[in-house]
Design a protein around this motif. Structure first.
Motif, PDB file in Angstrom:
ATOM      1  N   TYR A 182       4.814  83.972  65.752  1.00 29.85           N
ATOM      2  CA  TYR A 182       6.070  84.706  65.776  1.00 29.85           C
ATOM      3  C   TYR A 182       6.510  85.075  67.191  1.00 29.85           C
ATOM      4  CZ  TYR A 182       5.116  85.146  60.813  1.00 29.85           C
ATOM      5  OH  TYR A 182       4.841  84.858  59.496  1.00 29.85           O
ATOM      6  N   ALA A 183       5.573  85.080  68.142  1.00 27.24           N
ATOM      7  CA  ALA A 183       5.878  85.481  69.521  1.00 27.24           C
ATOM      8  C   ALA A 183       5.316  84.444  70.490  1.00 27.24           C
ATOM      9  CB  ALA A 183       5.302  86.867  69.798  1.00 27.24           C
TER      10      ALA A 183
ATOM     11  N   GLU B  52      14.102  83.620  69.717  1.00 26.70           N
ATOM     12  CA  GLU B  52      13.563  84.655  68.833  1.00 26.70           C
ATOM     13  C   GLU B  52      12.058  84.802  69.045  1.00 26.70           C
ATOM     14  OE1 GLU B  52      13.361  85.865  64.109  1.00 26.70           O
ATOM     15  OE2 GLU B  52      14.297  83.985  64.715  1.00 26.70           O
ATOM     16  N   GLY B  53      11.636  86.013  69.384  1.00 29.43           N
ATOM     17  CA  GLY B  53      10.218  86.313  69.553  1.00 29.43           C
ATOM     18  C   GLY B  53       9.610  85.821  70.849  1.00 29.43           C
TER      19      GLY B  53
END
Length: 192
Positions: A65-66, A85-86
């Motif tokens: 996610y990151a 995103e992330g």
């Protein structure tokens, strides 16, 4: 541990690129997990693939996610999804585009940018806009996370026919040599 998200469109080989990169990283002695993600599973739909690699054994099996890095193998996909995103502060973006750095909207905390006109290269080599192996070369040059030689060894395991293998070897080389790398900010060091 380094985490990478690859964005593309169905039919462009984002998942194949993740497999080739994973094999190249293993060639260098890294521990790797490659995670394909399928959405609509149709040609032209946005797709993503994920890779996690480290010098130590990887015990994480969750989604990414990151990511530390984002690789966009299609120039238009950033209009369909949020490629950043992330993305961790100080992260890296490797993108296929004809546009100059100044024409792009970049996150303020992006540290490194790699730009490659992969579509033009693909049309010269393949006569089709398939950019996956070109952008693997761009990723190698931008990040230094994998060598050009290891990418070529990873590519050899991808079951291309002879002509396809030779074209893709050239594609990786051109992606590596024709990528412009920009270091956008120095990492801030906190005083102790």
């Amino acid at each position: 541990m380094h985490e990478l998200r690859i964005h593309g469109r169905g039919g462009q080989g984002a998942v194949l690129a993740s497999k080739i990169l994973a094999k190249a990283l293993v060639e260098e002695g890294k521990f790797v997990t490659a995670i394909p993600a399928f959405g609509f599973e149709r040609r032209g739909a946005p797709v993503a693939a994920f890779i996690r690699f480290d010098d130590q054994e990887i015990r994480r099996i969750n989604n990414i996610y990151a990511p530390n890095s984002v690789l966009s193998i299609d120039s238009s996909v950033i209009r369909s999804i949020n490629a950043f995103e992330g993305l961790q502060p100080g992260g890296t973006w490797v993108h296929t585009t004809k546009e100059a750095k100044e024409q792009l909207t970049l996150p303020e905390d992006l540290s490194t940018l790699g730009l490659c006109d992969a579509v033009t290269i693909a049309m010269e080599i393949f006569r089709r806009p398939i950019t996956n192996t070109i952008m693997l070369g761009a990723f190698a040059k931008t990040t230094g996370a994998v060598s050009l030689e290891s990418l070529k060894k990873g590519l050899e395991t991808a079951n291309f026919r002879d002509a396809g293998l030779q074209q893709n070897m050239l594609a990786i080389e051109r992606g590596y040599h024709e990528t412009q790398v920009y270091h956008l900010q120095q990492h801030l060091v906190e005083a102790i």
